[in-house]
Design an enzyme around this catalytic site. Structure first.
Site, mmCIF file in Angstrom:
data_model
loop_
_atom_site.group_PDB
_atom_site.id
_atom_site.type_symbol
_atom_site.label_atom_id
_atom_site.label_comp_id
_atom_site.label_asym_id
_atom_site.label_seq_id
_atom_site.Cartn_x
_atom_site.Cartn_y
_atom_site.Cartn_z
ATOM 1 N N ASN A 231 39.577 46.013 43.822
ATOM 2 C CA ASN A 231 39.446 45.410 42.747
ATOM 3 C C ASN A 231 40.975 45.708 41.780
ATOM 4 O O ASN A 231 41.315 44.827 40.947
ATOM 5 C CB ASN A 231 38.437 45.933 41.793
ATOM 6 N N ARG B 192 34.143 28.354 47.951
ATOM 7 C CA ARG B 192 34.641 29.574 48.762
ATOM 8 C C ARG B 192 33.465 29.461 50.093
ATOM 9 O O ARG B 192 32.068 29.503 49.679
ATOM 10 C CB ARG B 192 34.516 31.040 48.343
ATOM 11 N N ARG C 281 41.045 31.062 44.124
ATOM 12 C CA ARG C 281 42.150 32.078 44.146
ATOM 13 C C ARG C 281 41.847 32.753 45.504
ATOM 14 O O ARG C 281 40.599 33.264 45.856
ATOM 15 C CB ARG C 281 41.857 32.928 42.971
ATOM 16 N N HIS D 253 34.003 24.666 40.237
ATOM 17 C CA HIS D 253 33.497 25.761 40.376
ATOM 18 C C HIS D 253 31.711 25.686 40.450
ATOM 19 O O HIS D 253 31.022 26.602 40.718
ATOM 20 C CB HIS D 253 33.658 26.871 39.354
ATOM 21 N N TYR E 215 25.610 39.685 47.626
ATOM 22 C CA TYR E 215 25.517 39.170 46.006
ATOM 23 C C TYR E 215 24.260 39.051 45.635
ATOM 24 O O TYR E 215 23.422 38.258 46.296
ATOM 25 C CB TYR E 215 26.536 37.919 45.757
ATOM 26 N N ARG F 245 28.206 42.260 33.759
ATOM 27 C CA ARG F 245 28.572 43.036 34.924
ATOM 28 C C ARG F 245 29.923 43.693 34.621
ATOM 29 O O ARG F 245 30.121 44.779 34.749
ATOM 30 C CB ARG F 245 28.624 42.500 36.260
ATOM 31 N N HIS G 9 25.732 38.954 40.520
ATOM 32 C CA HIS G 9 26.484 37.621 40.435
ATOM 33 C C HIS G 9 25.862 36.468 39.806
ATOM 34 O O HIS G 9 26.306 35.597 39.193
ATOM 35 C CB HIS G 9 26.999 37.469 41.919
#
Length: 711
Positions: free
Chosen positions: A75, A401, A431, A461, A494, A590, A618
């Site tokens: 991270n 993704r 990304r 997204h 997730y 979060r 998530h």
């Protein structure tokens, strides 16, 4: 707003941030006072301390603690590649200040200060806690001073046979200037004395470790005596690097690593082909501007200064390391060590019945999936059966993704080969997945799939899948909407919600959204869905304001929302106004949260908590009480400025009352009751870990879900 004195008082928080009393001078807008807001970058950075706390928690299985340590390091890498890089860009080119009013220079200074504390805590955790505990458990990571003569002989042979042939050491002299150093690569700077075969006087050399070399080496049990004994590649390089410089005296060898800006900037308005432009940018991504330097704490200061000069970095961007410069590489040990007693117990995902006839199942009623507790298989089954069903005419899907070797992609390709009309919106700018998505787009196009690269200037997204099927004389649409990506791997780790529905209003809204993204359609009126960048932001604001109306009329007023991050200024100001109006607000955030809860007269009625546990939180859920007729939305969007205003996102209602109640209980009430993995955000911006009080029983939200959904 409280009628306290208009004078401003300054206090110092535990993190060294100056906070100002939220009351401004007369005439100013009180809710625009920078003291009411936390900095997003610093808040995001602090999330990693909460992750690291999991590595320090003795109730967590040992190898899972190792993973948390590595996650905090990964991270931090991404934070410097993106967030710190963004701050440098803002400093160079100037951007409007965020609500907290901190300049980019101030934020960067605090980033480096806070990162130094985090790095020290990470390596202290590794050296003093995790590594000794692993050794005691029979999983040893051996330092050079621990090698036996037999291990040393084996490692020397390994170096000569496996490592040395692929190394290209570079001595630094006028003919060999300082080389380009790839982002996050392992390097050794070697201090030399003497002359080589050409009479050149040695001083410094750089040895770059190719990425093909494993960073963790497992010793054979016959050599080491232990089943799980490991050595760092960096230790092997440092020990035997002298063999690369015969005839010269190696005075020292010090590992280092540089982290670079990885944010790709493509002016979409100026390029004719986004895919080609991205390919050009990707070629140079690994060599963009340096953001930080990690280097062995034993490295002499003159050499550190030389490296800083070559990377054009200030002194506060160097982080001395007491251990391997890339701790997250240790995560490989988790997969290499087959010790169930050192890991979380496995669990059996709940399997949905009736998926062999998925269309009949969905036609019978909406289906709610709560991952990872519910299997992701029904979503895959929908696309698989759609690809083979002769009655299916068209399939449309967004892909942000997908992961390597995605089954979704194979089914979409098969559908196209079977004559279906297949349209896929591939977000090329996801990304760190840009290269993978470019390859994915190429494969789909070669198979006859119509590929759309989203909308210029807006990342796509949203998570949507639409199947058009002929049933008798009518066409019927089947839809999947989700809070997470179409990625079978992340669906196991997730927490996310997915909705399978044939509701005519929702499916028609999804149809219109795909038309809008693939064509040049004007803004559209949707019946059920909220959509960024058009109606989601306004819809959230309107629903917060509706709760204010209820509160003003003396009716119950409540908002509960769960998300990954929060920083959109208008949403935060509206939440403050709602708090002042008496609306009770609970936020489960979060990561980064720029809203400051508990400020007297401003946010007394707002509580913010963060949950960090076994699974990555998530899902995004927004619940508005509405005087007993609640609105509940699941969404792909956080309450971030980018998600609400600069992306294509969806918020979808859960219309079935029973399913809506499930979401409320499982993702909201359950998480608000957590006193095991919950952290409470205080007014000063610090987080405090919660614990059961008195006779209060411990309650883990994720543990409760495992027990009730997978038990």
């Amino acid at each position: 707003m409280s009628a306290r004195s208009n004078s401003r008082r300054t206090t110092k928080s535990t993190r060294g941030q100056t906070t100002v009393d939220p009351i401004l001078d007369a005439g100013a807008d009180p809710l625009r006072n920078p003291a009411l807001y936390l900095n997003r970058e610093l808040s995001q950075l602090d999330f990693n301390f909460r992750v690291l706390a999991q590595a320090q928690d003795e109730s967590v299985p040992l190898l899972e603690r190792l993973k948390y340590l590595c996650i905090s390091c990964t991270n931090l890498d991404e934070f410097f590649e993106i967030r710190a890089a963004t701050m440098h860009h803002a400093q160079d080119f100037g951007v409007p200040l965020p609500p907290d009013g901190l300049t980019p220079a101030t934020v960067l200074k605090r980033i480096h200060e806070r990162t130094a504390q985090l790095v020290e805590a990470q390596y202290s955790c590794w050296n003093r806690v995790i590594r000794p505990a692993m050794s005691e458990a029979g999983v040893r990571v051996l330092g050079r001073d621990q090698w036996t003569s037999r291990q040393t002989r084996w490692l020397r042979a390994y170096f000569r046979d496996e490592v040395m042939p692929v190394l290209s050491p570079l001595g630094l002299d006028p003919a060999h200037p300082f080389p380009k150093i790839l982002n996050k690569s392992l390097n050794i700077v070697v201090v030399l004395k003497g002359k080589d075969a050409f009479g050149r006087v040695g001083h410094l050399a750089i040895v770059r470790a190719p990425r093909s070399l494993p960073r963790i080496i497992q010793l054979p049990e016959r050599i080491s005596g232990g089943e799980y004994d490991f050595v760092f590649l960096s230790s092997v390089l440092s020990e035997f690097v002298h063999e690369l410089f015969p005839g010269m005296d190696v005075k020292g060898a010090y590992q280092f690593r540089v982290t670079r800006n990885s944010e790709l900037i493509v002016d979409e308005e100026e390029v004719e082909n986004l895919a080609l432009a991205l390919r050009d940018e990707l070629a140079g991504r690994g060599y963009l501007r340096a953001m930080r330097l990690e280097i062995s704490a034993k490295c002499p200061k003159p050499i550190v200064r030389t490296l800083l000069q070559n990377f054009d970095l200030p002194e506060n961007a160097v982080y001395p390391i007491d251990g391997p410069v890339n701790l997250n590489r240790i995560s490989q040990i988790f997969d290499l060590v087959q010790r169930p007693d050192l890991k979380f117990p496995t669990f059996q995902q709940r399997m949905l019945q009736g998926t062999d006839a998925i269309f009949d199942l969905i036609a019978h009623g909406d289906v709610l999936l709560h991952h990872p507790f519910d299997s992701f298989a029904p979503v895959l089954e929908l696309i698989k059966q759609a690809a083979e069903d002769p009655n299916v005419l068209a399939i449309k899907q967004t892909l942000y993704r997908t992961g390597k070797d995605s089954a979704f992609v194979e089914h979409l390709i098969q559908a196209a080969r079977n004559g279906k009309d297949v349209t896929v919106v591939v977000e090329l700018r996801a990304r760190f997945d840009e290269e993978a998505n470019l390859g994915l787009a190429d494969r789909l196009q070669e198979a006859g799939v119509q590929v759309v690269y989203g909308v210029v200037g807006y990342k796509t997204h949203a998570k949507m899948l639409l199947v058009v099927r002929r049933e008798g004389r009518k066409l019927r649409r089947y839809v999947h909407l989700g809070t997470g990506n179409y990625h079978a791997g992340t669906a196991r780790v997730y927490t996310d919600f997915g909705l399978l529905t044939a509701d005519p209003d929702i499916s028609n809204d999804v149809h219109l959204l795909f038309q809008q993204m693939s064509g040049l359609a004007p803004a559209i009126a949707l019946k059920r869905l909220l959509q960024s960048p058009f109606t989601l932001h306004a819809g959230v604001i309107a629903r917060i304001e509706r709760e204010m109306v209820h509160a003003a009329a003396g009716r119950p007023a409540r908002i509960i929302a769960k998300m990954n991050a929060l920083n959109e200024p208008q949403v935060m100001r509206t939440l403050y106004r709602a708090s002042q109006a008496g609306v009770e607000i609970d936020l489960i955030v979060r990561g980064a949260c720029a809203l400051r809860p508990g400020v007297p007269g401003v946010s007394d009625n707002i509580r913010v908590r963060s949950i960090v546990g076994r699974f990555l939180e998530h899902h995004r859920v927004y619940w508005f009480g509405n005087d007993g007729a609640p609105d509940l939305f699941c969404a792909s969007a956080d309450w971030l400025e980018r998600n609400l205003l600069r992306r294509v996102e969806t918020g979808f209602p859960i219309l079935d009352p029973d399913l809506a109640q499930r979401v409320r209980i499982e993702a909201l009430d359950n998480y608000l009751a957590d006193n095991v993995n919950a952290w409470e955000l205080r007014e000063d911006g610090t987080y405090v870990k919660l614990a059961p009080k008195g006779d209060e029983p411990p309650h883990s939200a994720q543990g409760w879900l495992l027990a009730h959904l997978c038990g």
